[in-house]
Design a protein around this motif. Structure first.
Motif, PDB file in Angstrom:
ATOM      1  N   THR A   1       0.834  -1.194   0.000  1.00 38.49           N
ATOM      2  CA  THR A   1       0.000   0.000   0.000  1.00 38.49           C
ATOM      3  C   THR A   1       0.874   1.251   0.000  1.00 38.49           C
ATOM      4  O   THR A   1       2.019   1.211   0.461  1.00 38.49           O
ATOM      5  N   HIS A   2       0.329   2.329  -0.516  1.00 39.88           N
ATOM      6  CA  HIS A   2       1.036   3.608  -0.525  1.00 39.88           C
ATOM      7  C   HIS A   2       0.660   4.431   0.704  1.00 39.88           C
ATOM      8  O   HIS A   2       0.522   5.646   0.625  1.00 39.88           O
ATOM      9  N   LYS A   3       0.486   3.755   1.812  1.00 39.97           N
ATOM     10  CA  LYS A   3       0.251   4.385   3.110  1.00 39.97           C
ATOM     11  C   LYS A   3       1.415   4.020   4.028  1.00 39.97           C
ATOM     12  O   LYS A   3       2.078   2.996   3.850  1.00 39.97           O
ATOM     13  N   SER A   4       1.637   4.846   5.016  1.00 39.45           N
ATOM     14  CA  SER A   4       2.726   4.592   5.959  1.00 39.45           C
ATOM     15  C   SER A   4       2.357   3.432   6.881  1.00 39.45           C
ATOM     16  O   SER A   4       1.170   3.122   7.068  1.00 39.45           O
ATOM     17  N   PRO A   5       3.355   2.776   7.484  1.00 35.55           N
ATOM     18  CA  PRO A   5       3.059   1.732   8.460  1.00 35.55           C
ATOM     19  C   PRO A   5       2.132   2.233   9.581  1.00 35.55           C
ATOM     20  O   PRO A   5       1.259   1.496  10.029  1.00 35.55           O
ATOM     21  N   LYS A   6       2.300   3.473  10.000  1.00 37.30           N
ATOM     22  CA  LYS A   6       1.443   4.044  11.043  1.00 37.30           C
ATOM     23  C   LYS A   6      -0.012   4.092  10.576  1.00 37.30           C
ATOM     24  O   LYS A   6      -0.922   3.736  11.327  1.00 37.30           O
TER      25      LYS A   6
ATOM     26  N   VAL B   1      -1.451   2.224   8.272  1.00 40.07           N
ATOM     27  CA  VAL B   1      -1.936   0.846   8.160  1.00 40.07           C
ATOM     28  C   VAL B   1      -2.310   0.317   9.543  1.00 40.07           C
ATOM     29  O   VAL B   1      -3.402  -0.228   9.751  1.00 40.07           O
ATOM     30  N   TYR B   2      -1.415   0.488  10.486  1.00 40.16           N
ATOM     31  CA  TYR B   2      -1.604   0.023  11.864  1.00 40.16           C
ATOM     32  C   TYR B   2      -2.878   0.620  12.473  1.00 40.16           C
ATOM     33  O   TYR B   2      -3.699  -0.104  13.044  1.00 40.16           O
ATOM     34  N   GLU B   3      -3.040   1.920  12.333  1.00 44.14           N
ATOM     35  CA  GLU B   3      -4.200   2.583  12.928  1.00 44.14           C
ATOM     36  C   GLU B   3      -5.507   2.127  12.295  1.00 44.14           C
ATOM     37  O   GLU B   3      -6.515   1.954  12.991  1.00 44.14           O
ATOM     38  N   LEU B   4      -5.520   1.901  10.998  1.00 47.03           N
ATOM     39  CA  LEU B   4      -6.734   1.403  10.349  1.00 47.03           C
ATOM     40  C   LEU B   4      -7.047  -0.022  10.813  1.00 47.03           C
ATOM     41  O   LEU B   4      -8.203  -0.345  11.093  1.00 47.03           O
ATOM     42  N   LEU B   5      -6.046  -0.859  10.925  1.00 46.92           N
ATOM     43  CA  LEU B   5      -6.278  -2.236  11.372  1.00 46.92           C
ATOM     44  C   LEU B   5      -6.904  -2.283  12.761  1.00 46.92           C
ATOM     45  O   LEU B   5      -7.760  -3.127  13.034  1.00 46.92           O
ATOM     46  N   LEU B   6      -6.477  -1.390  13.650  1.00 44.18           N
ATOM     47  CA  LEU B   6      -7.022  -1.375  15.008  1.00 44.18           C
ATOM     48  C   LEU B   6      -8.479  -0.914  15.056  1.00 44.18           C
ATOM     49  O   LEU B   6      -9.196  -1.205  16.002  1.00 44.18           O
ATOM     50  N   ASP B   7      -8.922  -0.223  14.011  1.00 44.30           N
ATOM     51  CA  ASP B   7     -10.307   0.220  13.926  1.00 44.30           C
ATOM     52  C   ASP B   7     -11.080  -0.774  13.056  1.00 44.30           C
ATOM     53  O   ASP B   7     -11.455  -0.486  11.918  1.00 44.30           O
ATOM     54  N   VAL B   8     -11.326  -1.958  13.613  1.00 49.00           N
ATOM     55  CA  VAL B   8     -11.862  -3.078  12.830  1.00 49.00           C
ATOM     56  C   VAL B   8     -13.188  -2.772  12.141  1.00 49.00           C
ATOM     57  O   VAL B   8     -13.471  -3.322  11.079  1.00 49.00           O
ATOM     58  N   LYS B   9     -13.984  -1.887  12.741  1.00 40.86           N
ATOM     59  CA  LYS B   9     -15.279  -1.553  12.127  1.00 40.86           C
ATOM     60  C   LYS B   9     -15.106  -0.859  10.782  1.00 40.86           C
ATOM     61  O   LYS B   9     -16.016  -0.879   9.956  1.00 40.86           O
TER      62      LYS B   9
ATOM     63  N   THR C   1       6.355   6.164   3.140  1.00 36.63           N
ATOM     64  CA  THR C   1       4.973   6.269   2.657  1.00 36.63           C
ATOM     65  C   THR C   1       4.500   5.013   1.935  1.00 36.63           C
ATOM     66  O   THR C   1       3.550   5.057   1.155  1.00 36.63           O
ATOM     67  N   GLU C   2       5.136   3.899   2.210  1.00 36.41           N
ATOM     68  CA  GLU C   2       4.763   2.644   1.562  1.00 36.41           C
ATOM     69  C   GLU C   2       5.032   1.497   2.523  1.00 36.41           C
ATOM     70  O   GLU C   2       6.055   1.478   3.201  1.00 36.41           O
ATOM     71  N   ALA C   3       4.090   0.557   2.553  1.00 31.21           N
ATOM     72  CA  ALA C   3       4.233  -0.581   3.459  1.00 31.21           C
ATOM     73  C   ALA C   3       3.671  -1.839   2.809  1.00 31.21           C
ATOM     74  O   ALA C   3       2.810  -1.774   1.928  1.00 31.21           O
ATOM     75  N   GLN C   4       4.167  -2.966   3.278  1.00 28.11           N
ATOM     76  CA  GLN C   4       3.584  -4.248   2.891  1.00 28.11           C
ATOM     77  C   GLN C   4       2.851  -4.794   4.101  1.00 28.11           C
ATOM     78  O   GLN C   4       3.402  -4.840   5.204  1.00 28.11           O
TER      79      GLN C   4
ATOM     80  N   LEU D   1     -10.168  -3.826   2.687  1.00 27.34           N
ATOM     81  CA  LEU D   1      -9.064  -3.182   3.387  1.00 27.34           C
ATOM     82  C   LEU D   1      -8.100  -2.525   2.409  1.00 27.34           C
ATOM     83  O   LEU D   1      -7.670  -1.380   2.598  1.00 27.34           O
ATOM     84  N   GLN D   2      -7.771  -3.219   1.362  1.00 24.77           N
ATOM     85  CA  GLN D   2      -6.831  -2.693   0.360  1.00 24.77           C
ATOM     86  C   GLN D   2      -7.394  -1.423  -0.285  1.00 24.77           C
ATOM     87  O   GLN D   2      -6.666  -0.463  -0.497  1.00 24.77           O
ATOM     88  N   GLN D   3      -8.683  -1.404  -0.569  1.00 22.51           N
ATOM     89  CA  GLN D   3      -9.299  -0.193  -1.138  1.00 22.51           C
ATOM     90  C   GLN D   3      -9.182   0.987  -0.172  1.00 22.51           C
ATOM     91  O   GLN D   3      -8.915   2.100  -0.585  1.00 22.51           O
ATOM     92  N   LYS D   4      -9.354   0.723   1.117  1.00 21.72           N
ATOM     93  CA  LYS D   4      -9.264   1.798   2.110  1.00 21.72           C
ATOM     94  C   LYS D   4      -7.829   2.293   2.270  1.00 21.72           C
ATOM     95  O   LYS D   4      -7.616   3.416   2.714  1.00 21.72           O
ATOM     96  N   LEU D   5      -6.875   1.458   1.926  1.00 21.17           N
ATOM     97  CA  LEU D   5      -5.457   1.838   2.073  1.00 21.17           C
ATOM     98  C   LEU D   5      -4.842   2.361   0.787  1.00 21.17           C
ATOM     99  O   LEU D   5      -3.656   2.629   0.739  1.00 21.17           O
ATOM    100  N   ASN D   6      -5.605   2.478  -0.272  1.00 18.90           N
ATOM    101  CA  ASN D   6      -5.065   3.028  -1.533  1.00 18.90           C
ATOM    102  C   ASN D   6      -5.474   4.462  -1.728  1.00 18.90           C
ATOM    103  O   ASN D   6      -6.261   5.019  -1.078  1.00 18.90           O
TER     104      ASN D   6
END
Length: 141
Positions: free
Chosen positions: A10-15, A17-25, A104-107, A136-141
């Motif tokens: 994804t072209h988002k930072s690890p931070k 990605v992490y914050e979105l994952l914690l917001d499971v809803k 600005t990019e993470a796997q 999830l991928q759509q939200k991170l692009n």
């Protein structure tokens, strides 16, 4: 056999990605009339996930957080009504590994440890995970 695993860049930072994952809803919803209750922000938080009009229920506890690198949930309870063993997910782990590529990019690599091809749920559950990860991928692009 291998556990179910998916990954993408994804072209988002690890931070981010992490914050979105914690917001499971924000990402584990919108496909099968999901209901998510509880908390998923810090270690030992628990939340439940219900979908498909009660066909899937699971409860997770947040077991490990390594900021911007790793999140591990353990499934403590499951009731998958469409299986001969509805408790099949209990004791499995949902593992999210985030690897920085650039600032600005993470796997993101997801592993459902215990969801293996030889168990009954694998076909239906891996298909559902694929849909959620497309979400999830759509939200991170």
């Amino acid at each position: 056999m291998d556990n179910y695993t998916r990954n993408f860049i994804t072209h988002k930072s690890p931070k981010q990605v992490y914050e979105l994952l914690l917001d499971v809803k924000q990402w584990w919803s919108g496909i099968y009339d999901e209901i998510i209750t509880g908390e998923s922000q810090k270690e030992n938080d628990t939340f439940s996930f219900s979908a498909g009009g009660g066909m899937h229920f699971s409860e997770q506890i947040l077991k490990q957080l390594i900021p911007y690198k790793r999140i591990v949930w353990e499934v403590t309870e499951s009731n998958l009504a469409f299986l001969s063993d509805p408790n099949e997910w209990a004791g499995t782990k949902l593992i999210f590994d985030i690897q920085e590529i650039t600032e600005t990019e993470a796997q993101l690599t997801f592993t459902h440890e215990g969801l293996k091809p030889q168990i009954e749920c694998y076909g239906q559950c891996s298909n559902a995970w694929t849909q959620y990860f497309q979400n999830l991928q759509q939200k991170l692009n």
